[in-house]
Design a protein around this motif. Sequence first.
Motif, PDB file in Angstrom:
ATOM      1  N   ASN A 138       0.547  -1.172  -0.064  1.00  0.00           N
ATOM      2  CA  ASN A 138       0.343  -0.166   0.127  1.00  0.00           C
ATOM      3  C   ASN A 138       0.827   1.161   0.127  1.00  0.00           C
ATOM      4  N   LYS A 139       2.406   0.658   0.249  1.00  0.00           N
ATOM      5  CA  LYS A 139       3.096   2.473   0.779  1.00  0.00           C
ATOM      6  C   LYS A 139       3.379   3.073  -0.494  1.00  0.00           C
ATOM      7  N   TYR A 140       3.525   2.515  -1.761  1.00  0.00           N
ATOM      8  CA  TYR A 140       3.971   3.631  -3.145  1.00  0.00           C
ATOM      9  C   TYR A 140       2.849   2.752  -3.711  1.00  0.00           C
ATOM     10  N   PHE A 141       1.484   2.754  -3.345  1.00  0.00           N
ATOM     11  CA  PHE A 141       0.076   2.140  -4.712  1.00  0.00           C
ATOM     12  C   PHE A 141      -0.034   3.012  -5.514  1.00  0.00           C
ATOM     13  N   GLY A 142       0.480   4.385  -5.139  1.00  0.00           N
ATOM     14  CA  GLY A 142      -0.642   5.353  -6.175  1.00  0.00           C
ATOM     15  C   GLY A 142       0.937   5.925  -6.659  1.00  0.00           C
ATOM     16  N   VAL A 143       2.269   5.697  -6.372  1.00  0.00           N
ATOM     17  CA  VAL A 143       3.310   5.834  -7.767  1.00  0.00           C
ATOM     18  C   VAL A 143       3.224   4.857  -8.913  1.00  0.00           C
ATOM     19  N   ASN A 144       2.619   3.405  -7.890  1.00  0.00           N
ATOM     20  CA  ASN A 144       3.127   2.338  -9.088  1.00  0.00           C
ATOM     21  C   ASN A 144       1.792   2.265  -9.938  1.00  0.00           C
ATOM     22  N   PHE A 145       0.538   2.523  -9.071  1.00  0.00           N
ATOM     23  CA  PHE A 145      -0.153   2.928 -10.244  1.00  0.00           C
ATOM     24  C   PHE A 145      -0.434   4.003 -11.474  1.00  0.00           C
ATOM     25  N   GLY A 146       0.275   4.916 -10.848  1.00  0.00           N
ATOM     26  CA  GLY A 146       0.642   5.950 -12.068  1.00  0.00           C
ATOM     27  C   GLY A 146       1.031   6.040 -13.239  1.00  0.00           C
ATOM     28  N   ILE A 147       2.382   5.210 -12.419  1.00  0.00           N
ATOM     29  CA  ILE A 147       3.449   4.527 -13.630  1.00  0.00           C
ATOM     30  C   ILE A 147       2.837   3.621 -14.794  1.00  0.00           C
ATOM     31  N   PHE A 148       1.809   2.202 -14.314  1.00  0.00           N
ATOM     32  CA  PHE A 148       0.645   1.873 -14.487  1.00  0.00           C
ATOM     33  C   PHE A 148      -0.176   2.530 -16.146  1.00  0.00           C
ATOM     34  N   ASN A 149      -0.487   3.673 -15.193  1.00  0.00           N
ATOM     35  CA  ASN A 149      -1.911   4.198 -15.598  1.00  0.00           C
ATOM     36  C   ASN A 149      -0.235   4.939 -17.583  1.00  0.00           C
ATOM     37  N   VAL A 150       0.536   5.267 -17.296  1.00  0.00           N
ATOM     38  CA  VAL A 150       1.032   6.246 -17.805  1.00  0.00           C
ATOM     39  C   VAL A 150       1.578   5.009 -19.187  1.00  0.00           C
ATOM     40  N   ALA A 151       1.887   3.959 -18.591  1.00  0.00           N
ATOM     41  CA  ALA A 151       1.721   2.926 -19.784  1.00  0.00           C
ATOM     42  C   ALA A 151       0.587   2.464 -20.269  1.00  0.00           C
ATOM     43  N   MET A 152      -0.522   3.155 -20.172  1.00  0.00           N
ATOM     44  CA  MET A 152      -2.069   2.688 -20.896  1.00  0.00           C
ATOM     45  C   MET A 152      -1.859   4.440 -21.420  1.00  0.00           C
ATOM     46  N   LEU A 153      -1.485   5.056 -21.228  1.00  0.00           N
ATOM     47  CA  LEU A 153      -1.919   6.282 -22.303  1.00  0.00           C
ATOM     48  C   LEU A 153      -0.678   6.449 -23.253  1.00  0.00           C
ATOM     49  N   ILE A 154       0.181   5.816 -23.439  1.00  0.00           N
ATOM     50  CA  ILE A 154       1.480   6.180 -24.555  1.00  0.00           C
ATOM     51  C   ILE A 154       0.442   5.000 -25.935  1.00  0.00           C
ATOM     52  N   SER A 155      -0.186   3.718 -24.837  1.00  0.00           N
ATOM     53  CA  SER A 155      -0.639   2.949 -26.086  1.00  0.00           C
ATOM     54  C   SER A 155      -1.976   3.170 -26.391  1.00  0.00           C
ATOM     55  N   SER A 156      -2.821   3.791 -25.581  1.00  0.00           N
ATOM     56  CA  SER A 156      -4.206   4.630 -26.156  1.00  0.00           C
ATOM     57  C   SER A 156      -2.992   5.917 -26.745  1.00  0.00           C
ATOM     58  N   TYR A 157      -2.321   6.330 -27.262  1.00  0.00           N
ATOM     59  CA  TYR A 157      -1.949   7.043 -28.386  1.00  0.00           C
ATOM     60  C   TYR A 157      -1.246   6.705 -28.879  1.00  0.00           C
ATOM     61  N   VAL A 158      -0.483   5.872 -28.776  1.00  0.00           N
ATOM     62  CA  VAL A 158       0.281   5.191 -29.912  1.00  0.00           C
ATOM     63  C   VAL A 158      -0.390   4.361 -31.212  1.00  0.00           C
ATOM     64  N   GLY A 159      -1.433   3.114 -30.086  1.00  0.00           N
ATOM     65  CA  GLY A 159      -2.224   2.481 -30.729  1.00  0.00           C
ATOM     66  C   GLY A 159      -2.776   2.975 -31.959  1.00  0.00           C
ATOM     67  N   PRO A 160      -3.801   3.746 -31.934  1.00  0.00           N
ATOM     68  CA  PRO A 160      -5.004   4.416 -33.046  1.00  0.00           C
ATOM     69  C   PRO A 160      -3.958   5.152 -34.386  1.00  0.00           C
ATOM     70  N   GLN A 161      -2.423   5.444 -33.931  1.00  0.00           N
ATOM     71  CA  GLN A 161      -1.927   6.245 -34.781  1.00  0.00           C
ATOM     72  C   GLN A 161      -1.646   5.218 -35.386  1.00  0.00           C
ATOM     73  N   LEU A 162      -1.021   3.639 -35.515  1.00  0.00           N
ATOM     74  CA  LEU A 162      -0.175   2.964 -36.408  1.00  0.00           C
ATOM     75  C   LEU A 162      -1.497   1.697 -36.214  1.00  0.00           C
ATOM     76  N   ALA A 163      -2.381   1.975 -36.167  1.00  0.00           N
ATOM     77  CA  ALA A 163      -3.769   1.714 -37.009  1.00  0.00           C
ATOM     78  C   ALA A 163      -3.932   1.849 -38.141  1.00  0.00           C
ATOM     79  N   VAL A 164      -3.968   3.587 -38.329  1.00  0.00           N
ATOM     80  CA  VAL A 164      -4.833   4.215 -39.257  1.00  0.00           C
ATOM     81  C   VAL A 164      -3.946   4.135 -40.556  1.00  0.00           C
ATOM     82  N   SER A 165      -1.937   3.991 -40.237  1.00  0.00           N
ATOM     83  CA  SER A 165      -1.639   4.147 -40.774  1.00  0.00           C
ATOM     84  C   SER A 165      -0.508   2.961 -41.319  1.00  0.00           C
ATOM     85  N   GLU A 166      -0.404   1.354 -41.016  1.00  0.00           N
ATOM     86  CA  GLU A 166      -0.754   0.033 -41.243  1.00  0.00           C
ATOM     87  C   GLU A 166      -1.882  -0.164 -42.053  1.00  0.00           C
TER      88      GLU A 166
END
Length: 125
Positions: free
Chosen positions: A61-89
């Motif tokens: 529980n101590k660093y849950f906020g930081v770990n969950f934030g890192i996880f959500n940044v990874a989701m944010l990057i893939s949510s942005y890059v994925g659609p860009q690749l989908a329309v270009s390929e």
Amino acid sequence: FWGPIKWVSFTAIVAAAFIFIFVFTGNTSYSLFMIFVVVLGITVGSSTTLLAVILMKAFGNKYFGVNFGIFNVAMLISSYVGPQLAVSENINVFLGVGAAGLVIGAILFLIGGVSRNKETKIKLF
């Protein structure tokens, strides 16, 4: 019966199977597309929800906020890059690579959960 790690891995395999079915049937059926969207929505939603529980059990529980934030940044990057690749390929190539990534991720997720469980004696499953 099924812990969160097994369930997330199962949903990734199910999503990959539906992606392969959708691609190999020619992705021209509207009803198959609607089933595809519903199944992917359920699998992504359950995975996102359960990963918060897995993060808390694995890192505490101590660093849950930081770990969950890192996880959500990874989701944010893939949510942005994925659609860009989908329309270009080619969409079938994009979906096939995504399905292969889901299968590889599910296998690595299970392996990581087992090794973490043996090291720390924390019940992750």
